[in-house]
Design a protein around this motif. Structure first.
Motif, PDB file in Angstrom:
ATOM      1  N   VAL A   1      21.982  60.842  -3.436  1.00  0.00           N
ATOM      2  CA  VAL A   1      20.966  61.528  -4.252  1.00  0.00           C
ATOM      3  C   VAL A   1      20.136  60.494  -4.996  1.00  0.00           C
ATOM      4  O   VAL A   1      20.456  59.307  -5.020  1.00  0.00           O
ATOM      5  CB  VAL A   1      21.603  62.524  -5.249  1.00  0.00           C
TER       6      VAL A   1
ATOM      7  N   VAL B   1      23.308  51.219   1.123  1.00  0.00           N
ATOM      8  CA  VAL B   1      23.218  51.713   2.503  1.00  0.00           C
ATOM      9  C   VAL B   1      21.806  51.373   2.955  1.00  0.00           C
ATOM     10  O   VAL B   1      20.843  51.886   2.403  1.00  0.00           O
ATOM     11  CB  VAL B   1      23.446  53.243   2.578  1.00  0.00           C
TER      12      VAL B   1
ATOM     13  N   ASN C   1      24.237  70.426  -1.454  1.00  0.00           N
ATOM     14  CA  ASN C   1      22.973  69.979  -2.046  1.00  0.00           C
ATOM     15  C   ASN C   1      22.635  70.865  -3.239  1.00  0.00           C
ATOM     16  O   ASN C   1      22.965  72.055  -3.245  1.00  0.00           O
ATOM     17  CB  ASN C   1      21.842  70.071  -1.007  1.00  0.00           C
TER      18      ASN C   1
ATOM     19  N   LYS D   1      22.784  44.991  -2.666  1.00  0.00           N
ATOM     20  CA  LYS D   1      21.742  45.820  -2.029  1.00  0.00           C
ATOM     21  C   LYS D   1      20.401  45.610  -2.731  1.00  0.00           C
ATOM     22  O   LYS D   1      19.347  45.546  -2.097  1.00  0.00           O
ATOM     23  CB  LYS D   1      22.145  47.307  -2.074  1.00  0.00           C
TER      24      LYS D   1
ATOM     25  N   GLY E   1      26.102  56.253  -2.767  1.00  0.00           N
ATOM     26  CA  GLY E   1      25.434  55.493  -1.706  1.00  0.00           C
ATOM     27  C   GLY E   1      23.939  55.345  -1.927  1.00  0.00           C
ATOM     28  O   GLY E   1      23.229  54.816  -1.075  1.00  0.00           O
TER      29      GLY E   1
ATOM     30  N   PHE F   1      26.152  64.720 -11.190  1.00  0.00           N
ATOM     31  CA  PHE F   1      27.129  65.127 -10.166  1.00  0.00           C
ATOM     32  C   PHE F   1      28.534  64.654 -10.524  1.00  0.00           C
ATOM     33  O   PHE F   1      29.506  65.373 -10.286  1.00  0.00           O
ATOM     34  CB  PHE F   1      26.714  64.622  -8.780  1.00  0.00           C
TER      35      PHE F   1
ATOM     36  N   VAL G   1      16.878  63.041   3.620  1.00  0.00           N
ATOM     37  CA  VAL G   1      16.982  62.288   4.880  1.00  0.00           C
ATOM     38  C   VAL G   1      18.264  61.460   4.990  1.00  0.00           C
ATOM     39  O   VAL G   1      18.938  61.477   6.027  1.00  0.00           O
ATOM     40  CB  VAL G   1      15.755  61.361   5.122  1.00  0.00           C
TER      41      VAL G   1
HETATM   42  P1  NBP Z   1      15.901  61.223  -2.401  1.00  0.00           P
HETATM   43  O1  NBP Z   1      15.984  59.896  -3.030  1.00  0.00           O
HETATM   44  O2  NBP Z   1      14.561  61.825  -2.171  1.00  0.00           O
HETATM   45  O3  NBP Z   1      16.792  62.236  -3.276  1.00  0.00           O
HETATM   46  C1  NBP Z   1      16.881  63.576  -2.887  1.00  0.00           C
HETATM   47  C2  NBP Z   1      18.200  64.159  -3.270  1.00  0.00           C
HETATM   48  O4  NBP Z   1      18.426  64.000  -4.679  1.00  0.00           O
HETATM   49  C3  NBP Z   1      18.235  65.634  -2.985  1.00  0.00           C
HETATM   50  O5  NBP Z   1      19.527  65.980  -2.619  1.00  0.00           O
HETATM   51  C4  NBP Z   1      17.878  66.226  -4.326  1.00  0.00           C
HETATM   52  O6  NBP Z   1      18.300  67.531  -4.515  1.00  0.00           O
HETATM   53  C5  NBP Z   1      18.632  65.314  -5.231  1.00  0.00           C
HETATM   54  N1  NBP Z   1      18.201  65.394  -6.625  1.00  0.00           N
HETATM   55  C6  NBP Z   1      17.040  65.063  -7.210  1.00  0.00           C
HETATM   56 BR1  NBP Z   1      15.586  64.392  -6.338  1.00  0.00          BR
HETATM   57  N2  NBP Z   1      17.008  65.289  -8.514  1.00  0.00           N
HETATM   58  C7  NBP Z   1      18.221  65.829  -8.783  1.00  0.00           C
HETATM   59  C8  NBP Z   1      18.822  66.277  -9.968  1.00  0.00           C
HETATM   60  N3  NBP Z   1      18.184  66.194 -11.132  1.00  0.00           N
HETATM   61  N4  NBP Z   1      20.067  66.776  -9.887  1.00  0.00           N
HETATM   62  C9  NBP Z   1      20.707  66.848  -8.723  1.00  0.00           C
HETATM   63  N5  NBP Z   1      20.195  66.420  -7.545  1.00  0.00           N
HETATM   64  C10 NBP Z   1      18.965  65.910  -7.579  1.00  0.00           C
HETATM   65  O7  NBP Z   1      16.710  61.269  -1.016  1.00  0.00           O
HETATM   66  P2  NBP Z   1      16.883  60.148   0.101  1.00  0.00           P
HETATM   67  O8  NBP Z   1      15.579  59.545   0.473  1.00  0.00           O
HETATM   68  O9  NBP Z   1      17.728  60.786   1.145  1.00  0.00           O
HETATM   69  O10 NBP Z   1      17.712  59.003  -0.638  1.00  0.00           O
HETATM   70  C11 NBP Z   1      19.003  59.230  -1.192  1.00  0.00           C
HETATM   71  C12 NBP Z   1      19.444  57.963  -1.902  1.00  0.00           C
HETATM   72  O11 NBP Z   1      19.508  56.892  -0.942  1.00  0.00           O
HETATM   73  C13 NBP Z   1      18.482  57.501  -2.989  1.00  0.00           C
HETATM   74  O12 NBP Z   1      19.186  56.892  -4.023  1.00  0.00           O
HETATM   75  C14 NBP Z   1      17.639  56.466  -2.272  1.00  0.00           C
HETATM   76  O13 NBP Z   1      17.090  55.506  -3.158  1.00  0.00           O
HETATM   77  C15 NBP Z   1      18.658  55.836  -1.345  1.00  0.00           C
HETATM   78  N6  NBP Z   1      18.094  55.241  -0.135  1.00  0.00           N
HETATM   79  C16 NBP Z   1      17.061  55.841   0.515  1.00  0.00           C
HETATM   80  C17 NBP Z   1      16.567  55.258   1.675  1.00  0.00           C
HETATM   81  C18 NBP Z   1      15.429  55.894   2.438  1.00  0.00           C
HETATM   82  O14 NBP Z   1      14.937  55.262   3.368  1.00  0.00           O
HETATM   83  N7  NBP Z   1      15.024  57.114   2.098  1.00  0.00           N
HETATM   84  C19 NBP Z   1      17.143  54.092   2.172  1.00  0.00           C
HETATM   85  C20 NBP Z   1      18.228  53.524   1.493  1.00  0.00           C
HETATM   86  C21 NBP Z   1      18.690  54.116   0.343  1.00  0.00           C
HETATM   87  P3  NBP Z   1      17.278  68.754  -4.274  1.00  0.00           P
HETATM   88  O15 NBP Z   1      17.169  68.877  -2.804  1.00  0.00           O
HETATM   89  O16 NBP Z   1      17.931  69.900  -4.914  1.00  0.00           O
HETATM   90  O17 NBP Z   1      15.976  68.361  -4.919  1.00  0.00           O
END
Ligand code: NBP
Length: 494
Positions: free
Chosen positions: A75, A128, A33, A184, A101, A84, A13
């Motif tokens: 990620v 972020v 990705n 953050k 981020g 990465f 997301v």
């Molecule tokens: P996620 O925190 O759910 O992470 C998903 C991403 O991480 C996908 O691209 C996934 O790849 C990758 N990933 C994982 Br899981 N394990 C991996 C590994 N071993 N090697 C390589 N890639 C890996 O996604 P998000 O909710 O979009 O959040 C992204 C970041 O932003 C996180 O650090 C989160 O804490 C932070 N954040 C999130 C929010 C929110 O509201 N969601 C808000 C603010 C900050 P894949 O697709 O191949 O599994």
């Protein structure tokens, strides 16, 4: 084909929304990705027809970028970030920039910044905030790293960030290495505190017999244009509490289980506070309350043996609305005072050189704790950048002094009804402690420590709360020989 201005790794997301946000501001974005299908789904879906370049190999991803290359990872924190970085390094040159981020632990960011700096690669760790919608329409951004690195992405960050009501972008250079991720983390800790405080007030109202829609109306009023509590969290509380449970007349809030899960940032906030010896009882209360919420089976079993948790409020609920309003505001001031005290302490220990007034400005839009109250915090720190504590600012001190009785009354009535108010109580006690010239219990325990462990104690002058000092201005330290007849007292000033 035109090379991309920036690349985004991580097509969940946050990464997808940020890529779309950047593209909408005129940037060309390369995306990658680990699982290629997600990149393909994005390219065929929301990114179709846009200046977004999908890539399926890291080498192609890096080659698609204009130099100096700017790569933003969105990620999961931890090993994926290190993984990465390792994958990218063979394709990067001196002066290229990696941005993390995600919600990474700030000490990891300090380590990564140091390791990459040694190789000539810039590294920014940035908070972020704002979730999926924020990332898409404008998040609050808290970047930490080399100043030159920030300059490489300053324009992009300013363009994609949320704008406060006065048009100012909600992004600013926070400080070196781990500063952005630390800020953050504390932002999230403060968010935990806000959510818990609102939760306790709502639960209190519920226990006075109010229905969810009545409470939603109160919250909507508290989110009024000139209300001191006006904030995103109050707004979404009002909105979500009106929601009906699908297919029934019940409110969804009455059917949602009392279990709040969490990720790492609240716990990291409390751990940092313990490490830096900064009391943040309200934020800790929020984290502990989430832990207690997860002990559902135990609470169910215990509730069968105790009846005080179902006490009823005997008074007029309407009378408590104004009391709860000001009580919540004071508790919020207390909780922010704690979070800011932690930022201030970390700033000096880790040389982050944080500017509290500017940080509060960044939080005014785009992030979860956005509130008009943050303007007051900025003004307080602009008036006095060396404010020893937020509660010392004349405006907050005035409100707290005039209305603290309402917080006391809220806690008293809540407890009489058997309603737990751990965060509200700790916010109140924090104010009492920090404004106490003498804390009697500490004096007692100082004696106890000296009695059983000969740990020594300081003394105050007779009839005064001031510490006893010697002619050189040094605080005098003493020990009583408790086991020697007559219990003589010795001075042990070092
Ligand atoms: P996620 O925190 O759910 O992470 C998903 C991403 O991480 C996908 O691209 C996934 O790849 C990758 N990933 C994982 Br899981 N394990 C991996 C590994 N071993 N090697 C390589 N890639 C890996 O996604 P998000 O909710 O979009 O959040 C992204 C970041 O932003 C996180 O650090 C989160 O804490 C932070 N954040 C999130 C929010 C929110 O509201 N969601 C808000 C603010 C900050 P894949 O697709 O191949 O599994």
């Amino acid at each position: 084909m035109k090379k991309a201005d920036i690349g985004v790794i991580g097509m969940e997301v946050m990464g997808k929304s940020l890529a779309l946000n950047m593209e909408s501001k005129g940037y060309t974005v390369a995306v990658y990705n680990r699982t290629g299908q997600k990149t393909k789904d994005f390219a065929d879906g929301p990114a179709k027809g846009k200046n977004i370049i999908p890539t399926y190999e890291i080498k192609d991803f890096v080659n698609a970028l204009e130099s100096p290359k700017k790569i933003m990872m969105m990620v999961k924190e931890g090993a994926p970030v290190d993984g990465f970085i390792e994958m990218l390094l063979p394709f990067l040159k001196k002066g290229d920039l990696i941005i993390d981020g995600g919600n990474s632990f700030f000490k990891d960011t300090i380590r990564r910044n140091k390791n990459l700096s040694e190789k000539g690669i810039f590294f920014i760790g940035t908070g972020v905030s704002g979730g999926e919608e924020g990332a898409l329409k404008g998040p609050a951004i808290m970047p930490g790293g080399q100043k030159e690195a920030y300059q490489l992405v300053e324009k992009i960050f300013r363009d994609i960030s949320a704008k406060a009501y006065d048009g100012e972008p909600c992004v600013d250079y926070i400080g070196p290495d781990g500063a952005g991720h630390f800020v953050k983390t504390i932002h999230n800790g403060i968010e935990y505190g806000d959510m818990q405080l609102i939760g306790e007030v709502v639960w209190f109202f519920k226990n006075t017999g109010m229905k969810a829609d009545r409470i939603a109306d109160i919250m909507a009023r508290w989110n009024g244009k000139d209300d001191i509590l006006r904030s995103y969290l109050i707004e979404i509380t009002a909105d979500s509490m009106k929601q009906k449970h699908a297919g029934s007349d019940e409110f969804l809030v009455d059917r949602v289980a009392d279990i709040t899960r969490m990720k790492g940032t609240g716990t990291w906030t409390v751990q940092s506070a313990l490490e830096l010896l900064v009391p943040i009882p309200t934020i800790a209360a929020a984290v502990f309350s989430r832990e207690m919420s997860q002990d559902k089976d135990l609470r169910l079993a215990m509730s069968k043996n105790f009846s005080f948790s179902s006490g009823k409020f005997g008074g007029n609920p309407e009378e408590m609305i104004d009391v709860a309003h000001d009580a919540l505001y004071i508790a919020k001031i207390s909780s922010y005072a704690q979070g800011i005290a932690l930022l201030t302490a970390a700033s000096s220990v880790y040389n982050f050189n944080l500017n509290i007034g500017r940080i509060a400005k960044i939080w005014r839009a785009g992030c979860i704790i956005r509130a008009q109250f943050l303007d007051e915090i900025t003004r307080a720190y602009e008036a006095n950048p060396n404010l020893p504590n937020l509660l010392a600012s004349p405006k907050f001190a005035g409100f707290v002094s005039a209305n603290i009785g309402k917080l006391a009354r809220f806690i008293e009535v809540a407890h009489q009804c058997g309603v737990p108010a751990l965060a509200m109580s700790s916010a109140f006690d924090y104010i009492l402690q920090i404004t106490s010239a003498v804390m009697p219990s500490a004096q007692v325990s100082a004696l106890q420590r000296d009695y059983f462990g000969a740990h020594g104690y300081f003394k105050i002058n007779s009839g005064s709360p001031e510490l006893m000092v010697n002619s050189e201005g040094k605080v005098r330290e003493f020990h009583t020989e408790w086991l020697v007849p007559g219990r003589p007292e010795k001075e042990i000033t070092k």
